[in-house]
Design an enzyme around this catalytic site. Structure first.
Site, short mmCIF file in Angstrom:
data_model
loop_
_atom_site.label_atom_id
_atom_site.label_comp_id
_atom_site.label_asym_id
_atom_site.label_seq_id
_atom_site.Cartn_x
_atom_site.Cartn_y
_atom_site.Cartn_z
N CYS A 107 0.82 -1.20 0.00
CA CYS A 107 0.00 0.00 0.00
C CYS A 107 0.85 1.25 0.00
O CYS A 107 1.88 1.30 0.66
CB CYS A 107 -0.92 0.00 1.23
SG CYS A 107 -2.03 -1.41 1.28
N PRO A 128 11.44 3.11 3.21
CA PRO A 128 12.82 2.93 2.75
C PRO A 128 13.40 1.60 3.22
O PRO A 128 12.99 1.05 4.25
CB PRO A 128 13.56 4.11 3.40
CG PRO A 128 12.75 4.43 4.62
CD PRO A 128 11.32 4.17 4.23
N VAL A 129 14.36 1.09 2.46
CA VAL A 129 15.00 -0.17 2.82
C VAL A 129 16.43 0.07 3.29
O VAL A 129 17.25 -0.85 3.31
CB VAL A 129 14.99 -1.17 1.63
CG1 VAL A 129 13.58 -1.59 1.31
CG2 VAL A 129 15.68 -0.57 0.42
N ASP A 130 16.73 1.31 3.69
CA ASP A 130 18.10 1.63 4.09
C ASP A 130 18.55 0.84 5.31
O ASP A 130 19.72 0.45 5.42
CB ASP A 130 18.25 3.13 4.35
CG ASP A 130 17.27 3.64 5.40
OD1 ASP A 130 16.12 3.18 5.43
OD2 ASP A 130 17.66 4.53 6.18
#
Length: 323
Positions: A23, A29-31
């Site tokens: 969604c 973020p995938v930091d």
């Protein structure tokens, strides 16, 4: 009240990067995932928006995430299970789903301690093996159906639930005025009056879950009095507000807080589902509204609920899925 779903095989839309990928409720973020994997020894590069990672074998490390991240904790915990040496995850998420995953990994041969706390210690092993495991009951689905009772009234029993991981939601339901009888694996909910307005603020577990915010707001639209709903996890999780206002709700937004003035009734109208939990909140509002409501884009709903219309029909709702 009559409620209809509009079922579609819908192509990617403005709300999702691709169909059923998740969604668009805010920044994800995938930091922290990358930071953790690098600490474990992975070589990570980003090229044209794609993440490439490689490692011969990961090595244990102490990882302190900048924020509490559920999926980040899960990913790093899984990676650390087969890493060489000891890994310590600080500021780990404590959600029941993280704990359940840890129990599965232990059943598969992983060495994990600190399960259920914000400090998880993993001793790497050479290999994992198969195991049998029963996934915990979905606490958000349970809370959603309880909100439906709070908004529309009635008397239902939910079976095969985990009552020990629902404390924050159950407390607020009691504030609404719902009469709850709680067993180890079942909950009876009774509601025969208009709910009372309830203030709440989302936060990480064991606090009030962000995934229940929209559903509880739906109940507040019909409550006696006014309420404040503050969202602290995702910055774009009020997209259901405009659709609820189409049904006659009185909601205004200031920053990350929604101010809800309870109204005596909602009136059915065509509305659009913008994300998973927003979809559920519109179903709840429609169950309590006068007249017919048509909810479009329910592919969002189907990612988080199994045959919701069948379950609601079984307890008396006038609801059907159409093409």
């Amino acid at each position: 009240m009559t409620l209809r779903f509009l079922a579609q095989k819908t192509p990617p839309c403005q709300f999702c990067a691709q169909l059923c990928c998740g969604c668009a409720i805010g920044s994800r973020p995938v930091d922290q995932h990358i930071k953790g994997l690098q600490a474990l020894g992975a070589e990570v590069t980003i090229e044209a928006g794609y993440i490439h990672a490689k490692a011969k074998r990961l090595k244990g490390a102490r990882i302190v995430t900048d924020m509490i991240t559920v999926t980040g904790t899960e990913n790093l915990m899984m990676a650390a299970c087969l890493a060489e040496g000891e890994t310590v995850l600080e500021n780990a998420a404590r959600e029941p789903e993280v704990t359940d995953l840890a129990h599965l990994l232990v059943a598969m041969g992983a060495n994990i301690s600190g399960i259920g706390t914000d400090r998880i210690v993993i001793q790497g092993v050479e290999r994992l093996h198969g195991a049998q495991h029963s996934v915990i009951a979905d606490r958000i689905e349970t809370g959603t159906f309880l909100c439906a009772v709070a908004a529309a009234g009635g008397d239902i029993v939910l079976k095969n639930v985990r009552t020990d991981i629902l404390d924050a939601a159950l407390d607020k339901l009691r504030e609404f005025g719902v009469q709850l009888t709680v067993g180890d694996t079942w909950i009876r909910a009774q509601m025969d009056a208009r709910p009372k307005a309830v203030n709440f603020r989302t936060t990480e577990y064991p606090g009030f879950p962000t995934d229940m915010q929209a559903q509880f707001m739906a109940v507040n639209t019909l409550a006696l009095g006014s309420s404040h709903v503050t969202e602290t996890i995702f910055e774009n999780r009020f997209m259901h507000v405009q659709e609820m206002n189409r049904l006659g709700a009185d909601i205004e937004i200031e920053g990350n807080t929604a101010m809800v003035k309870g109204v005596e009734k909602l009136v059915g109208a065509p509305v659009m589902a913008t994300d998973l939990r927003a979809s559920a909140s519109l179903v709840i509002a429609a169950l309590a509204a006068q007249g017919e409501t048509l909810i479009d884009r329910i592919y969002h709903l189907d990612r988080g609920y199994d045959r919701m219309e069948v379950k609601l029909s079984a307890v008396g709702a006038n609801i059907r899925r159409i093409k």
